[in-house]
Every structure is written in C-alpha cells, then in structure tokens.
Motif scaffolding. Structure first.
Motif, mmCIF file in Angstrom:
data_model
loop_
_atom_site.group_PDB
_atom_site.id
_atom_site.type_symbol
_atom_site.label_atom_id
_atom_site.label_comp_id
_atom_site.label_asym_id
_atom_site.label_seq_id
_atom_site.Cartn_x
_atom_site.Cartn_y
_atom_site.Cartn_z
ATOM 1 N N LYS A 57 0.840 -1.192 0.000
ATOM 2 C CA LYS A 57 0.000 0.000 0.000
ATOM 3 C C LYS A 57 0.883 1.253 0.000
ATOM 4 O O LYS A 57 0.627 2.210 -0.729
ATOM 5 C CB LYS A 57 -0.920 0.014 1.224
ATOM 6 N N PHE A 58 1.911 1.227 0.858
ATOM 7 C CA PHE A 58 2.875 2.329 0.862
ATOM 8 C C PHE A 58 3.549 2.454 -0.498
ATOM 9 O O PHE A 58 3.660 3.554 -1.056
ATOM 10 C CB PHE A 58 3.935 2.107 1.946
ATOM 11 N N PHE A 59 3.993 1.316 -1.036
ATOM 12 C CA PHE A 59 4.784 1.358 -2.264
ATOM 13 C C PHE A 59 3.956 1.851 -3.444
ATOM 14 O O PHE A 59 4.474 2.546 -4.329
ATOM 15 C CB PHE A 59 5.370 -0.022 -2.564
ATOM 16 N N ARG A 60 2.670 1.526 -3.467
ATOM 17 C CA ARG A 60 1.805 1.998 -4.556
ATOM 18 C C ARG A 60 1.742 3.526 -4.556
ATOM 19 O O ARG A 60 1.824 4.165 -5.618
ATOM 20 C CB ARG A 60 0.414 1.387 -4.397
ATOM 21 N N LEU A 61 1.630 4.121 -3.386
ATOM 22 C CA LEU A 61 1.598 5.576 -3.288
ATOM 23 C C LEU A 61 2.967 6.184 -3.565
ATOM 24 O O LEU A 61 3.083 7.243 -4.191
ATOM 25 C CB LEU A 61 1.098 5.990 -1.903
ATOM 26 N N TYR A 62 4.015 5.503 -3.120
ATOM 27 C CA TYR A 62 5.380 5.966 -3.394
ATOM 28 C C TYR A 62 5.646 5.995 -4.899
ATOM 29 O O TYR A 62 6.260 6.940 -5.413
ATOM 30 C CB TYR A 62 6.375 5.038 -2.697
ATOM 31 N N GLU B 235 7.059 8.837 -7.600
ATOM 32 C CA GLU B 235 8.116 8.613 -8.591
ATOM 33 C C GLU B 235 7.654 9.039 -9.979
ATOM 34 O O GLU B 235 8.378 9.720 -10.708
ATOM 35 C CB GLU B 235 8.526 7.138 -8.606
ATOM 36 N N ASP B 236 6.456 8.620 -10.330
ATOM 37 C CA ASP B 236 5.922 8.942 -11.661
ATOM 38 C C ASP B 236 5.729 10.449 -11.825
ATOM 39 O O ASP B 236 6.023 11.015 -12.883
ATOM 40 C CB ASP B 236 4.591 8.219 -11.881
ATOM 41 N N LYS B 237 5.255 11.098 -10.760
ATOM 42 C CA LYS B 237 4.996 12.541 -10.827
ATOM 43 C C LYS B 237 6.288 13.327 -11.005
ATOM 44 O O LYS B 237 6.353 14.274 -11.801
ATOM 45 C CB LYS B 237 4.287 12.996 -9.551
ATOM 46 N N HIS B 238 7.328 12.955 -10.259
ATOM 47 C CA HIS B 238 8.571 13.727 -10.264
ATOM 48 C C HIS B 238 9.622 13.167 -11.220
ATOM 49 O O HIS B 238 10.706 13.743 -11.345
ATOM 50 C CB HIS B 238 9.140 13.792 -8.851
ATOM 51 N N GLY B 239 9.322 12.046 -11.878
ATOM 52 C CA GLY B 239 10.224 11.517 -12.887
ATOM 53 C C GLY B 239 11.508 10.925 -12.346
ATOM 54 O O GLY B 239 12.577 11.094 -12.932
ATOM 55 N N PHE B 240 11.431 10.228 -11.206
ATOM 56 C CA PHE B 240 12.625 9.580 -10.670
ATOM 57 C C PHE B 240 12.283 8.140 -10.309
ATOM 58 O O PHE B 240 11.121 7.765 -10.201
ATOM 59 C CB PHE B 240 13.141 10.313 -9.427
ATOM 60 N N SER B 241 13.310 7.330 -10.143
ATOM 61 C CA SER B 241 13.120 5.946 -9.718
ATOM 62 C C SER B 241 14.313 5.565 -8.854
ATOM 63 O O SER B 241 15.434 5.465 -9.339
ATOM 64 C CB SER B 241 13.016 5.020 -10.937
ATOM 65 N N LEU B 242 14.069 5.364 -7.550
ATOM 66 C CA LEU B 242 15.164 5.122 -6.622
ATOM 67 C C LEU B 242 15.146 3.728 -6.004
ATOM 68 O O LEU B 242 16.129 2.996 -6.071
ATOM 69 C CB LEU B 242 15.135 6.176 -5.502
ATOM 70 N N PHE B 243 14.024 3.353 -5.387
ATOM 71 C CA PHE B 243 13.996 2.134 -4.593
ATOM 72 C C PHE B 243 12.851 1.221 -5.007
ATOM 73 O O PHE B 243 11.793 1.682 -5.431
ATOM 74 C CB PHE B 243 13.854 2.469 -3.103
ATOM 75 N N ASP B 244 13.070 -0.078 -4.817
ATOM 76 C CA ASP B 244 11.995 -1.032 -5.060
ATOM 77 C C ASP B 244 11.366 -1.429 -3.727
ATOM 78 O O ASP B 244 11.821 -1.036 -2.647
ATOM 79 C CB ASP B 244 12.507 -2.260 -5.820
ATOM 80 N N ASN C 89 -1.671 10.018 -3.457
ATOM 81 C CA ASN C 89 -2.500 9.864 -4.648
ATOM 82 C C ASN C 89 -3.023 11.235 -5.067
ATOM 83 O O ASN C 89 -3.845 11.824 -4.361
ATOM 84 C CB ASN C 89 -3.663 8.922 -4.354
ATOM 85 N N PRO C 90 -2.555 11.771 -6.206
ATOM 86 C CA PRO C 90 -2.981 13.120 -6.621
ATOM 87 C C PRO C 90 -4.482 13.229 -6.883
ATOM 88 O O PRO C 90 -5.032 14.333 -6.846
ATOM 89 C CB PRO C 90 -2.166 13.370 -7.890
ATOM 90 N N ALA C 91 -5.136 12.095 -7.125
ATOM 91 C CA ALA C 91 -6.578 12.126 -7.371
ATOM 92 C C ALA C 91 -7.347 12.532 -6.115
ATOM 93 O O ALA C 91 -8.500 12.976 -6.204
ATOM 94 C CB ALA C 91 -7.061 10.757 -7.852
ATOM 95 N N TYR C 92 -6.693 12.400 -4.956
ATOM 96 C CA TYR C 92 -7.365 12.710 -3.692
ATOM 97 C C TYR C 92 -6.740 13.914 -2.986
ATOM 98 O O TYR C 92 -6.797 14.032 -1.760
ATOM 99 C CB TYR C 92 -7.307 11.492 -2.760
#
Length: 413
Positions: free
Chosen positions: A201-206, A210-219, A331-334
């Motif tokens: 649940k945390f990772f889905r929001l994280y 990542e998608d919003k700011h265009g980075f990818s750091l951790f799995d 979640n930007p939708a909320y």
C-alpha cells in the motif's frame, strides 16, 4: 588514546549521548548484521571512555577490493585536530587490512543554518575541519547543490521541537499549512500504521510520487529491508479517509445548515426589508447548497472508488535525537483531502511526544529560486516552519591510490 572496535553497548551509549544520525545507531548495526551485510563499529577510547564512534558499511568494489562508507559519521568533534588525526590515521590502517579501495565519509556537521527561503541566519567554522580532513588525506567533494545518486542531500529541512507544545508548533506554521491541517481534522482524515503485509500500500503511493517527479530510486524489497533493519525505530504510516464517516459528518452539517436557513427565511418573511437578515439568509442558502453538492460529490466518489481512500503514506525512522521523514507518496486524485498535511502533523506530534528535539523533513536541493526542481516540495516543508540545515558534505580518501585511479577511469567510461 586507542583506536579499536567498539562493543555494541559502548557504541550505543556514545551515540545516544552525542548528537548523531539514525544511521549511526544500534538498530542499524544489528539490522545490517542480521541481513549478512558488512558492517563495523570502530572508535577511539581513552581508558574506558569513548571519544569517537563510527558505524562503517562495507561492500565489494572493483573485483578484488571493498568500498567503505559511513553515513553521517563518524561521531566526534572534528574541530579537535589531535583526535581527528588519530582517528583517521588508524582508520586508514584498519581499512587497508580489509582490502579497502576507498572510503567516503559525510559527518553530520552543520555548515550554515538558513531560513525557509534560503537566507543564511547562522554560520559555523568549517575551514579548520576541512584542513584537518585534508591533513588526514581526505578530499572534500565541494558544496554541491541538488540531488545526486552518489551522495546524500546536503540541505536538510528541519523543524525545531525544543521545549514547544503541539499548540505552539501549530501556531508557528504558515497560515495555509495550519488551515489545511485543521481542514483534515474537520473532514475526519486519519492515520494508521501499516504492517509488513501491507507495505505494498505504501509502495503503490510511493510509485505515484516517482511517476509525478520523474525519478526511480527504490523497489519494494528495499523498503521492506529498511523497515526490518530499523524495527521498532521505524514507522510506515498511511493517511486515509473513510467516506462513510465523512458523509455522515456532511449530512449532519447539512441538516444543521438547512435548519438555520429555514429559521432565517421565516424571519425574513416577516421582515422582508431587513437588509442584514436578507444577506444572512442568502449566505445560509448558499452554504447549504455547497454542502449538498459536496455530499453528492462524495457519494459519487464512494460509488467509484470505494468506502476508504488511501491518501498518502511514508516511512519514518527515529533515534534519541530526531525523527526523520524518509520516503513518501500520495495519490494526486485525492488531493482535496490533503492527506500529506495530516500525516506530517500527526508524526510531528508523535516526535514531540517522544521528547525529540528535531523533526527532520530530510533533503531539499538547496536551490531556492523559483525555477528549482523541488520548489513545491520545499515550500510544503517551509509551511511547517522548517528551517534549513546545510551540511558540510562528503569527503573521500583513496586507500589504494593506483587501483582507485584505475577504478575512476573505468567508471567514467
């Protein structure tokens, strides 16, 4: 003085008393050991008294060598030239015996304090520290600005909790931040801890961040490992809202507003020329209509997205000195429910309850211009009345100069 490996109890006692970073902690050491990772506790003692302590991480590098790194360490007064020389001279011998290629240190030392707009409010002497480090063979990596995959952020956003009540902390925040926090409370936004089985649940929001700011750091595995390492000194939390509860609240407010409107409308019928009453009645009608629309919108949202909305989530770590806000997402939708504001406020209160001195929002780029890549994030943190703690930065020492020069050439390719 004697350079030696410290026992875990010696190390813990020292870093608990001396201001230190969460990575210089017993839980970090025991967590890495449990995962089979290379980790060392070294320091300097005079008799039975510990003068310096350092948690070092090691990892294979360049085939036959090892790379060593101490995150926000070592812990001691780097203005003390004699102690600095002694510690680092002996550390070099210690790491060479372990096939060290190079070592990177970034001691937890403040260079400047700045306000939220980037204006320096206090400066600290750095020249002697850098001279002491250079004398020990360490090269300062400069006062870089921005984010890098090779180093930690030098600029930390920090809220001072010292001797302040929750009410004082809230009062000192910017009006917009205080208003948004109060709105989340009025809407019934809540916070809860996520257990290991809910880390997705945390990772889905994280991932949304990542998608919003265009980075990818951790799995996800990295975050699970982090939670396991820090155990009870880590919290993974999620802000959420139960739309059934919120609808019940809206309908209660609507019923009250309608009753007020009907009463005012009846009085107006008897006094049609009473201007003040006419304005009051119009305002009550407008407010009732707005509540009706809000209730309809929430009903529609509930029909499409379910009863409970997961708004924002973050992982926090704390020690005896600070609580650290590490990674998060929302979640930007909320956005209308402002989950991130509620989450921060609840965790600020938690840190204050623990008696900690600092709430560390962690890194910002250090670029305070209107074109900064993290402008929105920096302003969000500033709104909580956070100041900026600019760190001294990284130092590197080659332990095998010939192999390190070759390593650098290969890395550039």
């Amino acid at each position: 003085m004697k350079f030696c490996n410290l026992t875990i109890d010696e190390f813990e006692s020292f870093v608990n008393d001396e201001f230190s970073h969460y990575t210089q902690s017993r839980v970090h050491y025991e967590g890495r050991k449990a995962l089979g990772l290379d980790v060392h506790l070294v320091g300097v003692k005079e008799g039975e008294k510990v003068l310096a302590a350092c948690l070092l991480n090691g990892a294979p590098s360049f085939k036959f060598f090892n790379y060593f790194y101490t995150h926000k360490g070592p812990v001691f007064d780097h203005h003390d030239k004699e102690l600095t020389d002694f510690f680092y001279r002996n550390l070099t011998d210690y790491l060479k015996q372990r096939k060290g290629l190079f070592v990177l240190v970034d001691p937890y030392i403040t260079r400047h304090l700045l306000d939220g707009d980037g204006n320096v409010t206090e400066s600290f002497e750095m020249d002697d520290i850098i001279a002491n480090m250079e004398h020990a063979g360490y090269v300062h990596q400069g006062y870089n600005i921005g984010y890098s995959n090779d180093s930690q952020a030098r600029f930390l956003s920090v809220l001072d909790l010292t001797d302040k009540t929750d009410a004082q902390l809230l009062k000192e925040m910017e009006y917009k931040t205080r208003r948004n926090i109060n709105k989340t409370i009025e809407m019934g936004v809540q916070l809860r801890d996520l257990d290991e089985e809910e880390m997705d649940k945390f990772f889905r929001l994280y991932k949304m961040a990542e998608d919003k700011h265009g980075f990818s750091l951790f799995d996800l595995a990295t975050f699970k490992r982090m939670k396991k390492i820090y155990g009870d000194n880590a919290r993974v939390v999620m802000a959420y809202i139960d739309l059934n509860d919120y609808l019940a609240l809206l309908n209660e407010q609507l019923a009250s507003k309608r009753a007020d409107y009907e009463k005012s409308a009846a009085e107006l019928a008897e006094k049609p020329d009473f201007r003040k009453l006419k304005n009051k009645t119009a305002e009550l009608e407008k407010a009732a209509i707005q509540l009706e629309k809000k209730a309809r919108d929430i009903e529609a949202l509930k029909a499409t997205d379910g009863d409970v909305l997961e708004l924002a989530s973050a992982i926090y770590v704390f020690n005896n000195h600070e609580l650290y806000y590490l990674s998060s997402g929302s979640n930007p939708a909320y956005n209308q429910f402002m989950g991130a504001y509620h989450m921060q406020w609840e965790m600020i209160k938690f840190a204050n309850q623990l008696g900690l001195k600092r709430y560390n929002f962690y890194g910002v780029t250090g670029d305070f211009s209107e074109t900064s890549q993290d402008l929105g994030v920096a302003k969000f943190k500033k709104g909580f009345n956070a100041y900026i703690d600019e760190q001294i930065g990284d130092f590197i020492k080659p332990l095998n100069p010939v192999a390190y020069a070759l390593y650098k050439k290969v890395k550039k390719k």
